[in-house]
Design a protein around this motif. Structure first.
Motif, PDB file in Angstrom:
ATOM      1  N   ALA A 169     -16.602 -20.895  17.898  1.00 13.75           N
ATOM      2  CA  ALA A 169     -15.936 -19.690  18.386  1.00 13.75           C
ATOM      3  C   ALA A 169     -16.947 -18.659  18.876  1.00 13.75           C
ATOM      4  CB  ALA A 169     -15.065 -19.094  17.275  1.00 13.75           C
ATOM      5  N   THR A 170     -17.997 -18.466  18.112  1.00 10.95           N
ATOM      6  CA  THR A 170     -19.013 -17.473  18.468  1.00 10.95           C
ATOM      7  C   THR A 170     -19.703 -17.848  19.767  1.00 10.95           C
ATOM      8  OG1 THR A 170     -19.355 -16.966  16.120  1.00 10.95           O
ATOM      9  CG2 THR A 170     -21.093 -16.310  17.656  1.00 10.95           C
ATOM     10  N   GLU A 171     -20.023 -19.118  19.929  1.00 14.83           N
ATOM     11  CA  GLU A 171     -20.708 -19.577  21.147  1.00 14.83           C
ATOM     12  C   GLU A 171     -19.824 -19.397  22.384  1.00 14.83           C
ATOM     13  OE1 GLU A 171     -24.250 -20.814  22.809  1.00 14.83           O
ATOM     14  OE2 GLU A 171     -23.800 -20.348  20.717  1.00 14.83           O
ATOM     15  N   ILE A 172     -18.541 -19.691  22.241  1.00 10.63           N
ATOM     16  CA  ILE A 172     -17.608 -19.534  23.359  1.00 10.63           C
ATOM     17  C   ILE A 172     -17.489 -18.069  23.750  1.00 10.63           C
ATOM     18  CG2 ILE A 172     -15.178 -19.728  24.015  1.00 10.63           C
ATOM     19  CD1 ILE A 172     -16.531 -22.425  24.016  1.00 10.63           C
ATOM     20  N   VAL A 173     -17.332 -17.195  22.764  1.00  9.12           N
ATOM     21  CA  VAL A 173     -17.196 -15.764  23.053  1.00  9.12           C
ATOM     22  C   VAL A 173     -18.465 -15.206  23.686  1.00  9.12           C
ATOM     23  CG1 VAL A 173     -16.958 -13.484  21.988  1.00  9.12           C
ATOM     24  CG2 VAL A 173     -15.425 -15.335  21.323  1.00  9.12           C
ATOM     25  N   LYS A 174     -19.628 -15.582  23.173  1.00 10.25           N
ATOM     26  CA  LYS A 174     -20.898 -15.114  23.750  1.00 10.25           C
ATOM     27  C   LYS A 174     -21.019 -15.535  25.214  1.00 10.25           C
ATOM     28  CE  LYS A 174     -24.750 -15.765  21.568  1.00 10.25           C
ATOM     29  NZ  LYS A 174     -25.790 -16.458  20.751  1.00 10.25           N
ATOM     30  N   THR A 175     -20.622 -16.754  25.515  1.00 10.13           N
ATOM     31  CA  THR A 175     -20.707 -17.245  26.890  1.00 10.13           C
ATOM     32  C   THR A 175     -19.823 -16.432  27.818  1.00 10.13           C
ATOM     33  OG1 THR A 175     -21.206 -19.491  26.149  1.00 10.13           O
ATOM     34  CG2 THR A 175     -20.313 -19.245  28.361  1.00 10.13           C
ATOM     35  N   VAL A 176     -18.587 -16.197  27.404  1.00 13.75           N
ATOM     36  CA  VAL A 176     -17.648 -15.461  28.262  1.00 13.75           C
ATOM     37  C   VAL A 176     -18.036 -13.988  28.370  1.00 13.75           C
ATOM     38  CG1 VAL A 176     -15.245 -14.723  28.483  1.00 13.75           C
ATOM     39  CG2 VAL A 176     -15.774 -17.082  27.846  1.00 13.75           C
ATOM     40  N   ALA A 177     -18.447 -13.387  27.260  1.00 12.23           N
ATOM     41  CA  ALA A 177     -18.875 -11.981  27.314  1.00 12.23           C
ATOM     42  C   ALA A 177     -20.080 -11.824  28.241  1.00 12.23           C
ATOM     43  CB  ALA A 177     -19.211 -11.492  25.911  1.00 12.23           C
ATOM     44  N   GLY A 178     -21.026 -12.749  28.159  1.00 11.44           N
ATOM     45  CA  GLY A 178     -22.189 -12.688  29.038  1.00 11.44           C
ATOM     46  C   GLY A 178     -21.811 -12.835  30.493  1.00 11.44           C
ATOM     47  N   ALA A 179     -20.869 -13.737  30.787  1.00 13.29           N
ATOM     48  CA  ALA A 179     -20.421 -13.918  32.165  1.00 13.29           C
ATOM     49  C   ALA A 179     -19.694 -12.676  32.678  1.00 13.29           C
ATOM     50  CB  ALA A 179     -19.514 -15.143  32.256  1.00 13.29           C
ATOM     51  N   LEU A 180     -18.923 -12.039  31.824  1.00 16.82           N
ATOM     52  CA  LEU A 180     -18.260 -10.795  32.222  1.00 16.82           C
ATOM     53  C   LEU A 180     -19.280  -9.713  32.545  1.00 16.82           C
ATOM     54  CD1 LEU A 180     -15.349 -10.810  29.620  1.00 16.82           C
ATOM     55  CD2 LEU A 180     -15.061 -10.826  32.111  1.00 16.82           C
ATOM     56  N   ARG A 181     -20.307  -9.627  31.723  1.00 15.62           N
ATOM     57  CA  ARG A 181     -21.373  -8.658  31.961  1.00 15.62           C
ATOM     58  C   ARG A 181     -22.058  -8.930  33.300  1.00 15.62           C
ATOM     59  NH1 ARG A 181     -23.047  -3.768  29.441  1.00 15.62           N
ATOM     60  NH2 ARG A 181     -25.314  -3.648  29.442  1.00 15.62           N
ATOM     61  N   GLU A 182     -22.324 -10.189  33.579  1.00 11.09           N
ATOM     62  CA  GLU A 182     -22.973 -10.564  34.833  1.00 11.09           C
ATOM     63  C   GLU A 182     -22.093 -10.248  36.042  1.00 11.09           C
ATOM     64  OE1 GLU A 182     -26.019 -11.921  35.611  1.00 11.09           O
ATOM     65  OE2 GLU A 182     -26.586 -11.457  33.539  1.00 11.09           O
ATOM     66  N   ASN A 183     -20.791 -10.195  35.822  1.00  9.88           N
ATOM     67  CA  ASN A 183     -19.859  -9.953  36.921  1.00  9.88           C
ATOM     68  C   ASN A 183     -19.292  -8.538  36.927  1.00  9.88           C
ATOM     69  OD1 ASN A 183     -19.164 -12.621  38.546  1.00  9.88           O
ATOM     70  ND2 ASN A 183     -19.575 -13.219  36.422  1.00  9.88           N
ATOM     71  N   GLY A 184     -20.028  -7.602  36.323  1.00  6.04           N
ATOM     72  CA  GLY A 184     -19.726  -6.198  36.523  1.00  6.04           C
ATOM     73  C   GLY A 184     -18.966  -5.467  35.449  1.00  6.04           C
ATOM     74  N   PHE A 185     -18.660  -6.125  34.326  1.00  8.78           N
ATOM     75  CA  PHE A 185     -17.972  -5.424  33.245  1.00  8.78           C
ATOM     76  C   PHE A 185     -19.002  -4.801  32.307  1.00  8.78           C
ATOM     77  CE2 PHE A 185     -14.466  -7.822  34.840  1.00  8.78           C
ATOM     78  CZ  PHE A 185     -13.346  -7.074  34.510  1.00  8.78           C
ATOM     79  N   ASP A 186     -18.848  -3.515  32.057  1.00  6.30           N
ATOM     80  CA  ASP A 186     -19.802  -2.782  31.226  1.00  6.30           C
ATOM     81  C   ASP A 186     -19.556  -2.988  29.734  1.00  6.30           C
ATOM     82  OD1 ASP A 186     -20.969  -1.356  33.543  1.00  6.30           O
ATOM     83  OD2 ASP A 186     -18.990  -0.441  33.632  1.00  6.30           O
ATOM     84  N   GLU A 187     -18.281  -3.099  29.358  1.00  8.70           N
ATOM     85  CA  GLU A 187     -17.916  -3.208  27.951  1.00  8.70           C
ATOM     86  C   GLU A 187     -16.948  -4.369  27.762  1.00  8.70           C
ATOM     87  OE1 GLU A 187     -16.248   0.464  26.685  1.00  8.70           O
ATOM     88  OE2 GLU A 187     -18.013   1.650  27.201  1.00  8.70           O
ATOM     89  N   VAL A 188     -17.048  -5.005  26.614  1.00  8.49           N
ATOM     90  CA  VAL A 188     -16.152  -6.101  26.263  1.00  8.49           C
ATOM     91  C   VAL A 188     -15.647  -5.865  24.843  1.00  8.49           C
ATOM     92  CG1 VAL A 188     -15.874  -8.578  25.970  1.00  8.49           C
ATOM     93  CG2 VAL A 188     -17.434  -7.706  27.732  1.00  8.49           C
ATOM     94  N   THR A 189     -14.334  -5.786  24.678  1.00  6.62           N
ATOM     95  CA  THR A 189     -13.723  -5.698  23.359  1.00  6.62           C
ATOM     96  C   THR A 189     -13.159  -7.062  22.999  1.00  6.62           C
ATOM     97  OG1 THR A 189     -13.140  -3.366  23.610  1.00  6.62           O
ATOM     98  CG2 THR A 189     -11.917  -4.620  21.963  1.00  6.62           C
ATOM     99  N   VAL A 190     -13.552  -7.581  21.840  1.00  8.52           N
ATOM    100  CA  VAL A 190     -13.106  -8.896  21.395  1.00  8.52           C
ATOM    101  C   VAL A 190     -12.235  -8.738  20.159  1.00  8.52           C
ATOM    102  CG1 VAL A 190     -13.809 -11.174  20.592  1.00  8.52           C
ATOM    103  CG2 VAL A 190     -15.220  -9.969  22.282  1.00  8.52           C
TER     104      VAL A 190
END
Length: 280
Positions: free
Chosen positions: A35-56
């Protein structure tokens, strides 16, 4: 921009045993790492694509599944149960939402751990006559807040049966393909990460180009809830606006999707209380 991620476990890759799903389970630590690895991957991709903050919102079982020390500094983690609005707590105010580890609704064949909201108490849940999965229920509430769901990663049966039908604009990523309720095939983690990174990029592009929509339910809302046990319906009809339809089914009407969600949550908690009393 701010993204919201709702995480469940049953639709994640490699999760096939009940021992994955409970704090004392022999395989729970493995599930937490996945679960942690999946969330880290998606959060990182969101950051790379312009999202400043991610709430999980950590949203399975006791809702303490993600390893917090692994989260990047731009991630806010919502943990703990019970809590109001369960799987979508703290989503309000987000620009877009993503669902990870989501599973098919109760009664779906060839789907791992198929259930709706509570495998211990709920047999079927309908909103305005439409049988809903947790994906659809949560997406309705987010839609009422003006938040589109732009990506869903989970069981292939959920994506084929619900996501493509009700939210065709959302990017669907099959993380597993069930061969039975307790067995599934999943790609390698390396391939899954690549699929998720590409999926986030595509989802964000659709969002920016205005190609995503809000998934909404007509209000006022009619809810039908069929339990697994008639005792749960006994407890539910103590609320004066809840009507008993048959031995296991109740129904009610409320003004908003949020009130429907809150009432379902309360009835499920009441069912858990009944179960705790009669099995102690």
């Amino acid at each position: 921009m701010r993204a919201f991620i709702s995480l469940d476990l049953e639709g994640l890759p490699y999760i096939v045993s009940r021992e994955h799903l409970f704090v004392r389970g022999a395989l729970y630590s493995e599930a937490r790492r996945i679960a942690t690895e999946i969330v880290k991957t998606v959060a990182g991709a969101l950051r790379e694509n312009g999202f400043d903050e991610v709430t999980v919102a950590d949203s399975h079982g006791p809702m303490v599944n993600i390893l917090p020390e692994e989260m990047p500094e731009y991630v806010e983690l919502v943990r703990g149960f019970p809590r109001p609005l369960s799987m979508v707590t703290s989503a309000r105010g987000s620009d877009a939402a993503l669902f990870l580890g989501y599973h098919a609704k109760a009664g779906t064949g060839r789907a791992t751990f198929d259930h709706t909201y509570s495998s211990a108490s709920v047999d079927r849940l309908e909103i305005n006559g439409v049988e809903v999965s947790e994906f659809l229920l949560n997406a309705y509430l987010l839609g009422s807040w003006g938040i589109p769901v732009i990506l869903v990663g989970g069981d292939r049966r959920l994506i084929e049966a619900d996501v493509k039908v009700h939210a065709p604009w959302a990017v669907g990523i099959p993380l597993k393909e069930a061969v039975s309720r307790y067995a599934a095939r999943s790609p390698s983690m390396a391939r899954i990460k690549g699929m998720l990174e590409a999926g986030v990029e595509e989802a964000v592009e659709r969002f920016r180009k205005g190609r995503t929509e809000l998934l909404t339910a007509e209000e006022p809302v009619h809810v039908s809830l069929r339990f697994l046990n008639s005792a749960f319906a006994d407890a539910s009809e103590l609320l004066p606006f809840v009507r008993r339809v048959d031995g296991k089914t109740v129904e009610f009407e409320v003004e908003t999707v949020e009130n429907a969600y809150r009432t379902v949550e309360l009835l499920v908690l009441a069912a858990a209380g009944v179960n705790a009393i009669v099995t102690r």
